[in-house]
Write an enzyme that holds these catalytic residues in place. Structure first.
Site, short mmCIF file in Angstrom:
data_model
loop_
_atom_site.label_atom_id
_atom_site.label_comp_id
_atom_site.label_asym_id
_atom_site.label_seq_id
_atom_site.Cartn_x
_atom_site.Cartn_y
_atom_site.Cartn_z
N ASP A 1 -1.20 4.42 -6.08
CA ASP A 1 -0.82 3.00 -6.09
C ASP A 1 -1.58 2.23 -7.17
OD1 ASP A 1 0.61 3.69 -3.86
OD2 ASP A 1 -0.24 2.15 -2.55
N HIS B 1 -5.44 5.87 -5.47
CA HIS B 1 -5.26 4.73 -6.37
C HIS B 1 -5.78 5.10 -7.75
CE1 HIS B 1 -5.34 3.08 -2.29
NE2 HIS B 1 -4.60 2.07 -2.75
#
Length: 321
Positions: A76, A237
């Site tokens: 993400d 991430h």
């Protein structure tokens, strides 16, 4: 601190034009210009045809794979400073990943206008990865209006299409916030999006330092050792340097040691790659490949799905009011 009075209502906030004030997702968009205010070049995709492609659910939240002996590797918030390094690592392992991309936040500039991001996203596609949406500026989709919610999606669509000529049918809501009450789930279905979450939270965002990333290593080691588990849908991430440079190779070695492989979310869900994207203005025909079943609730009790509800939550408004 400044204030304005309108109809007996006092609106109070800090004023400024520097990164500190304008950087999303913390920018106070109610008061002025933010990262999210920028609109990508090209025709809006808002009124594009949105047939529901393939057999994968558009109604339910997706937490789990249907394929066995795989980990769906998802990232993400990128692309960012460390994404090219991550692509190098993925290539060295022969693994593929899904990148849930934000279009303009963290003061990185619009992804379709700011190098090296267009080049990085083209590389993702060229090397067999999946590009998906994490919204334009990482706002909580449950806490904005329907109009703003749709703009968060279609601005990202336009920017991604400006780079690769198509835009995704997969999305992940920032902060894992997209509920039915707010209308978010209905809006995502109307826009033709699968809502993809995860059942293995590496918690890399909580352990971003060299001194703390071992916590994330312990999490993946313990979860991958769960008896009877056949698959995971994982979240990391690529804006977290230690996740890319430290956790990733450790994690991938564990996956390989199990005889499993790292794949995209689409692959782990048995969804044909032809269903992963739309072309602006085109009513795409669905692939004949259908998904026989889709598990939509997490079966793993060892994963930390709920903890990620607060991943990168915006600062409380009181900090700037």
């Amino acid at each position: 601190m400044v204030g304005a009075v309108a109809r007996n209502t006092v609106i109070v906030g800090y004023c400024g034009t520097t990164q500190e004030y304008c950087e999303d997702p913390d920018c106070q968009w109610q008061y002025g210009t933010c990262d999210s205010s920028h609109t990508p070049a090209g025709l809006t995709t808002l009124n594009d045809p949105r047939p529901l492609l393939g057999g994968l659910t558009y109604d339910d939240d997706i937490y789990d794979c249907v394929k066995s002996k795989v980990v769906a590797l998802t990232f993400d918030d990128g692309p960012y400073l460390y994404t090219n390094q991550l692509l190098d690592v993925l290539k060295s392992y022969g693994f593929h990943a899904t990148f849930f991309i934000t279009g303009n936040n963290l003061a990185k500039g619009p992804i379709d206008e700011t190098e090296p991001y267009p080049t990085i996203i083209k590389r993702m596609i060229a090397e067999g990865h999946q590009v998906a949406s994490h919204t334009w500026s990482h706002y909580s989709l449950s806490n904005v209006t329907s109009e703003m919610r749709k703009q968060q999606m279609v601005k990202n669509e336009r920017a991604i299409a400006n780079i690769i000529g198509k835009y995704p049918t997969y999305m992940r809501p920032p902060y894992s916030q997209c509920d039915a009450v707010s209308g978010c789930q209905a809006d995502m279905k109307a826009l033709g999006y699968h809502r993809v979450y995860f059942d293995l939270d590496t918690q890399d965002y909580l352990n971003p330092l060299p001194s703390t990333i071992q916590n994330s290593k312990d999490i993946v080691r313990q979860i991958l050792a769960t008896p009877g588990a056949n698959d995971y849908l994982s979240i990391q991430h690529d804006i977290v340097q230690q996740s890319v440079a430290n956790l990733t190779t450790y994690y991938y070695d564990l996956i390989k040691a199990k005889g499993w492989k790292g794949v995209t979310a689409g692959e782990c869900l048995g969804d044909a790659s032809a269903n992963w994207y739309r072309v602006p203005g085109v009513s795409t025909k669905t692939s004949s490949t259908k998904t026989s079943s889709t598990k939509t609730t997490s079966s793993s009790t060892t994963s930390s799905t709920t903890s990620s509800k607060s991943e990168y939550l915006p600062s409380p408004s009181s900090e700037r009011l």
